[in-house]
Motif scaffolding. Sequence first.
Motif, PDB file in Angstrom:
ATOM      1  N   THR A  75       4.402  -7.854   7.003  1.00 19.13           N
ATOM      2  CA  THR A  75       4.672  -6.576   6.340  1.00 19.13           C
ATOM      3  C   THR A  75       5.426  -5.614   7.248  1.00 19.13           C
ATOM      4  O   THR A  75       5.384  -5.718   8.468  1.00 19.13           O
ATOM      5  CB  THR A  75       3.372  -5.883   5.891  1.00 19.13           C
ATOM      6  OG1 THR A  75       2.560  -5.675   7.052  1.00 19.13           O
ATOM      7  CG2 THR A  75       2.624  -6.704   4.874  1.00 19.13           C
ATOM      8  N   VAL A  76       6.100  -4.678   6.598  1.00 17.21           N
ATOM      9  CA  VAL A  76       6.875  -3.649   7.279  1.00 17.21           C
ATOM     10  C   VAL A  76       6.491  -2.319   6.648  1.00 17.21           C
ATOM     11  O   VAL A  76       6.316  -2.251   5.436  1.00 17.21           O
ATOM     12  CB  VAL A  76       8.388  -3.897   7.050  1.00 17.21           C
ATOM     13  CG1 VAL A  76       9.218  -2.783   7.637  1.00 17.21           C
ATOM     14  CG2 VAL A  76       8.818  -5.245   7.628  1.00 17.21           C
ATOM     15  N   ALA A  77       6.346  -1.282   7.475  1.00 19.92           N
ATOM     16  CA  ALA A  77       6.008   0.036   6.915  1.00 19.92           C
ATOM     17  C   ALA A  77       7.211   0.970   7.000  1.00 19.92           C
ATOM     18  O   ALA A  77       7.990   0.909   7.946  1.00 19.92           O
ATOM     19  CB  ALA A  77       4.831   0.637   7.676  1.00 19.92           C
ATOM     20  N   ILE A  78       7.345   1.791   5.978  1.00 21.85           N
ATOM     21  CA  ILE A  78       8.355   2.846   6.003  1.00 21.85           C
ATOM     22  C   ILE A  78       7.678   4.164   5.645  1.00 21.85           C
ATOM     23  O   ILE A  78       6.674   4.180   4.928  1.00 21.85           O
ATOM     24  CB  ILE A  78       9.517   2.591   5.016  1.00 21.85           C
ATOM     25  CG1 ILE A  78       8.987   2.287   3.599  1.00 21.85           C
ATOM     26  CG2 ILE A  78      10.410   1.452   5.492  1.00 21.85           C
ATOM     27  CD1 ILE A  78      10.053   2.286   2.522  1.00 21.85           C
ATOM     28  N   SER A  89       0.829  -1.200   0.000  1.00 17.86           N
ATOM     29  CA  SER A  89       0.000   0.000   0.000  1.00 17.86           C
ATOM     30  C   SER A  89       0.861   1.247   0.000  1.00 17.86           C
ATOM     31  O   SER A  89       2.012   1.218   0.431  1.00 17.86           O
ATOM     32  CB  SER A  89      -0.944   0.010   1.206  1.00 17.86           C
ATOM     33  OG  SER A  89      -0.215   0.258   2.384  1.00 17.86           O
ATOM     34  N   LYS A  90       0.294   2.289  -0.541  1.00 17.08           N
ATOM     35  CA  LYS A  90       1.015   3.559  -0.659  1.00 17.08           C
ATOM     36  C   LYS A  90       0.088   4.662  -0.178  1.00 17.08           C
ATOM     37  O   LYS A  90      -0.994   4.854  -0.736  1.00 17.08           O
ATOM     38  CB  LYS A  90       1.385   3.773  -2.132  1.00 17.08           C
ATOM     39  CG  LYS A  90       2.020   5.122  -2.441  1.00 17.08           C
ATOM     40  CD  LYS A  90       2.446   5.185  -3.911  1.00 17.08           C
ATOM     41  CE  LYS A  90       3.134   6.521  -4.210  1.00 17.08           C
ATOM     42  NZ  LYS A  90       3.734   6.551  -5.552  1.00 17.08           N
ATOM     43  N   ASP A  91       0.471   5.343   0.886  1.00 17.38           N
ATOM     44  CA  ASP A  91      -0.321   6.475   1.374  1.00 17.38           C
ATOM     45  C   ASP A  91       0.478   7.743   1.177  1.00 17.38           C
ATOM     46  O   ASP A  91       1.658   7.787   1.538  1.00 17.38           O
ATOM     47  CB  ASP A  91      -0.613   6.327   2.878  1.00 17.38           C
ATOM     48  CG  ASP A  91      -1.455   5.108   3.159  1.00 17.38           C
ATOM     49  OD1 ASP A  91      -2.443   4.908   2.428  1.00 17.38           O
ATOM     50  OD2 ASP A  91      -1.107   4.335   4.079  1.00 17.38           O
ATOM     51  N   GLU A  93       4.861   2.435  -7.325  1.00 18.95           N
ATOM     52  CA  GLU A  93       3.429   2.269  -7.089  1.00 18.95           C
ATOM     53  C   GLU A  93       3.145   0.931  -6.424  1.00 18.95           C
ATOM     54  O   GLU A  93       4.007   0.054  -6.399  1.00 18.95           O
ATOM     55  CB  GLU A  93       2.675   2.339  -8.432  1.00 18.95           C
ATOM     56  CG  GLU A  93       2.778   3.677  -9.156  1.00 18.95           C
ATOM     57  CD  GLU A  93       2.196   4.858  -8.378  1.00 18.95           C
ATOM     58  OE1 GLU A  93       1.343   4.628  -7.492  1.00 18.95           O
ATOM     59  OE2 GLU A  93       2.610   5.999  -8.644  1.00 18.95           O
ATOM     60  N   VAL A  94       1.928   0.787  -5.947  1.00 20.20           N
ATOM     61  CA  VAL A  94       1.505  -0.472  -5.352  1.00 20.20           C
ATOM     62  C   VAL A  94       1.726  -1.604  -6.369  1.00 20.20           C
ATOM     63  O   VAL A  94       1.406  -1.441  -7.543  1.00 20.20           O
ATOM     64  CB  VAL A  94       0.017  -0.405  -4.933  1.00 20.20           C
ATOM     65  CG1 VAL A  94      -0.508  -1.778  -4.515  1.00 20.20           C
ATOM     66  CG2 VAL A  94      -0.145   0.600  -3.788  1.00 20.20           C
ATOM     67  N   GLY A  95       2.312  -2.684  -5.911  1.00 20.16           N
ATOM     68  CA  GLY A  95       2.590  -3.801  -6.812  1.00 20.16           C
ATOM     69  C   GLY A  95       4.034  -3.840  -7.268  1.00 20.16           C
ATOM     70  O   GLY A  95       4.551  -4.891  -7.635  1.00 20.16           O
TER      71      GLY A  95
END
Lengths: 276, 450
Positions: free
Chosen positions: A58-61, A6-8, A77-79
């Motif tokens: 999962t890991v978030a950055i 995911s991309k926020d 992008e996502v993917g």
Amino acid sequence: MNTIISKDILSPSIKRYVIKNSKIAAKAEAGQFIILRVHEKGERIPLTIADYDREKGTVAIVFQEVGNTTQKLGEMEVGDKILDFVGPLGVPTTLPQGDNIVCIGGGMGIAPIYPEVKSLYNKGVKVTGVLGARTKDILFFSNEMDKICDKLYIVTDDGSQGRKGFVTDVLRDIIKNDNKIDGVIAVGPLPMMKAVCDITKVHNIPTIVSLNSLMVDGTGMCGGCRVTIGDEVKFACIDGPSFDGLKVDFDEQMRRLKMYKEEEEKVLGCKCGGEC
Amino acid sequence: MPYQDPKKRIKNFDEVSLGYDKDLAIKEAKRCLQCKKPSCVKGCPVGIDIPSFIKEISNDNYKGALEKLKEKNLLPAICGRVCPQEDQCEKLCIVGKKNEPIAIGRLERFVADNQKMTSKLKPGLEGEKVAVVGSGPAGLACASELLQRGYRVTIFEALHKPGGVLMYGIPEFRLPKDVVEQEINQLVDMGVELQTNMVIGQTITLLELLEKGYKAVFIGSGAGLPFFLNIPGENLNGVYSANEFLTRANLMKAYLYPKWETPLRVGKKVVVVGAGNVAMDSARTAMRLGAKEVSIVYRRSEAEMPARKEEIFHAKEEGIEMNLLTNPISIEGDAEGWVNKIRCINMELGDPDESGRRRPKPVKGSEFTIEVDTVIMAIGQGANPVIPRSTKNLNLNDKGNIEVDSETGQTSIEGVFAGGDVVTGAATVIQAMGAGKQCAESIDKYIKNN
């Protein structure tokens, strides 16, 4: 592996990615970091782990597009898959003991402070959170932090959100009004961490900071991330990145972070040194 | 052997030594006396049948020569370039008593470069699983030996490229990276599994590897912890460890910046502290990256310099100055924190110390300063601490190196073996390979007995 799940977009220049890497997710602890490389000719850059989910693997950055690598990362992008994603590196932060902990996140430092607050919250510790940013557009995670902080203060340099001023103004008030603060964790730009430590030193409050030093390998090999802690030279990658803030030589770190400023400017074609 | 002209080569990263052509190789091979009891073999840590491979060259049979080399060494293009042959095989060559010894290393390189290896080995897909930690010379040698013995081998590498010091440490002009990649790819073709970006001790612990069904583990994680002199000013901007300097330049190809995105700042005046191969590599790299004056600062005399004679010779040819019997005492910087001076003191040699070399002593009142804008510390490395600190019961010696049984290479943990720089401290490529190979034999025995 290393796929962006995911991309926020937290602000026009600040992005949060959740990345699939079950091996890193299984081991990650608050205060650790990863090193990534976005393409074959790219640099290896360290980024703090902003969150992790062991079950989902999962890991978030969270990163701000300030340099060559972060700009290219931001275009993904996502993917898409991140070419190299290594970690978790560094040692987990030893969280301060006590029931009354103040956690200060400044600018991009809000991202690494989040898993630390979460760890404290899960242990039942009451955390007073302080989030600071230049302006409201680049302030993020305030809702997430509000859920896990006992009290949350927000401060912006221009007063566009929360109180106008600096995190240190809030810290001074907390110290004045609270009975006793057991410890402070402060993560943000070096001048901010230095200013926080200047205050906590006077009141003798244990303070932990996290240093985003220059590094190449992240495993102790290059020695580029050296930092003076009291009388000792340490490597941020294997001895940190969290250190006793009251002992850090911040001036030295501020100097060392400017090492490649000219080279970066040449490539980016601007003169701001990553501030714009 | 033909070399690139020093004036030209300081402006490029192409290989300095151009290698033998067939005529030169055959001519050199024919000088070999084909001793019945060859001394040269005793000087080879991996025991290559040197006379036989040389004989095949003189017979114009390069394929046969490669087969002979491959019996003991799957990495001949690397070894032919970076082994200190003058202190090993060539030192013991009988021809060398009166004339120049046979150029064994150059012949090895010639064979490797002129004859593509064919992967005859069967991948050991049936055998037990063994983990190799680190893909430098020790790990590669251990993996190739285990593969030949029929094991399923997985190599774990912390960086994004395999090869360890062969990739990040030794410059392109001395060991082209495609040569390293080619030899490693051959191991992969033969069935070695390679996992890059895996930091054992962080991503997975050593004990977890054993739990995952690896019957044995070999640690060849090398000497990846740079030493500093602990003198004032070492943290000034522009002061590098040789590891950082060389990693940026070699692995990250900073010499192609900004096409490759890792920067490396090199000033006009560079001082490299130390006189080993790593110091020569750093000095010569600095020269190629645009420095105008590069000098080596070393506290002993030329006789004690640990670098290979050939490297010192090449460095001098390229204009590197040698400040011998000189020791740095402090580093100074400008108001913005950039290094601008290195303060040194002259040294004289006293009685021999524990290393057998005469101990350098400062000459009182001889302090002087050298103006610099880059300083590179190339004074050695210690064992990387990531694995030891994440592995309970792994015994270390007082230098922080892993303690092993001198015969088997087994550590204090059963089934865990170690070799190369992580055991001995910084040494040569071929010594690490010898240790990796020896451990593979021990691992074979250990697994068969358990």
